[in-house]
Design a protein around this motif. Structure first.
Motif, short mmCIF file in Angstrom:
data_model
loop_
_atom_site.label_atom_id
_atom_site.label_comp_id
_atom_site.label_asym_id
_atom_site.label_seq_id
_atom_site.Cartn_x
_atom_site.Cartn_y
_atom_site.Cartn_z
N ASP A 2 0.79 -1.12 0.01
CA ASP A 2 -0.05 0.08 0.08
C ASP A 2 0.83 1.41 0.11
OD1 ASP A 2 -2.05 1.88 0.18
OD2 ASP A 2 -2.36 1.38 2.34
N PRO A 3 0.59 2.21 -0.64
CA PRO A 3 1.27 3.31 -0.88
C PRO A 3 1.37 4.31 0.46
CG PRO A 3 -0.35 3.58 -2.43
CD PRO A 3 -0.48 2.33 -1.98
N THR A 4 0.59 4.03 1.31
CA THR A 4 0.25 4.53 2.49
C THR A 4 1.36 4.23 3.40
OG1 THR A 4 -2.16 4.71 2.13
CG2 THR A 4 -1.22 5.32 4.46
N VAL A 5 1.73 2.83 3.32
CA VAL A 5 2.87 2.38 3.98
C VAL A 5 4.15 2.90 3.75
CG1 VAL A 5 4.31 0.31 4.49
CG2 VAL A 5 1.76 0.05 4.12
N MET A 6 4.61 3.28 2.47
CA MET A 6 5.61 4.08 1.94
C MET A 6 5.64 5.21 2.45
SD MET A 6 7.82 2.01 0.10
CE MET A 6 8.58 3.03 -0.70
N PHE A 7 4.54 6.10 2.62
CA PHE A 7 4.65 7.54 3.13
C PHE A 7 4.65 7.41 4.71
CE2 PHE A 7 1.93 10.90 5.16
CZ PHE A 7 2.62 11.87 4.53
N VAL A 8 4.18 6.42 5.33
CA VAL A 8 4.54 6.29 6.85
C VAL A 8 6.03 5.97 7.05
CG1 VAL A 8 3.93 5.11 8.85
CG2 VAL A 8 2.08 5.83 7.37
N ILE A 9 6.50 5.19 6.25
CA ILE A 9 7.95 4.81 6.34
C ILE A 9 8.86 6.14 6.26
CG2 ILE A 9 10.00 3.40 5.60
CD1 ILE A 9 7.69 1.19 5.04
N GLY A 10 8.51 6.72 5.30
CA GLY A 10 9.31 8.09 5.02
C GLY A 10 9.16 8.96 6.08
#
Length: 124
Positions: A2-10
């Protein structure tokens, strides 16, 4: 993924890097290794993000709602920012190079937020 996961990690990486750089501004008389490593971690994340975005767009069937040139311009700028600041920090061997490195985390956070807006047409 999920792209939201990438945003949270970033977001987490950027926040931690900023905090590390602020602490090292107070404690270190020159550019601290921990500050340099934290900014390098942001760079690594951005490279992974760019690869992920390219694969997702090419093979995942998920297009960009906004302009593709704007999205990839942000990605390229975000990838170049930590490199430029790291070069500057190595050349400027003062305490304030840690403070300048801290701004990479803040700026990259805003840029990945904007990337999500361009990709999906609205903020998360």
């Amino acid at each position: 993924m999920d792209p939201t996961v990438m945003f949270v990690i970033g977001t987490a990486i950027c926040a931690l890097s900023t905090l590390i750089c602020w602490v090292m501004t107070a404690l270190s008389p020159g550019p601290a290794d921990s500050s340099i490593v934290s900014v390098a971690t942001i760079e690594l994340f951005l490279i992974v993000y760019g690869i992920y975005a390219g694969i997702r767009q090419a093979f995942g069937g998920v297009g960009i709602v906004g302009e593709a040139w704007e999205f990839w311009g942000y990605v390229l700028t975000a990838v170049l920012l930590p490199v430029g600041v790291l070069i500057w920090a190595v050349l400027d061997r003062t305490r304030w190079s840690n403070l300048v490195m801290s701004f990479v985390g803040l700026v990259v956070f805003v840029m990945i937020y904007r990337l999500e807006e361009i990709w999906f047409g609205s903020a998360l």
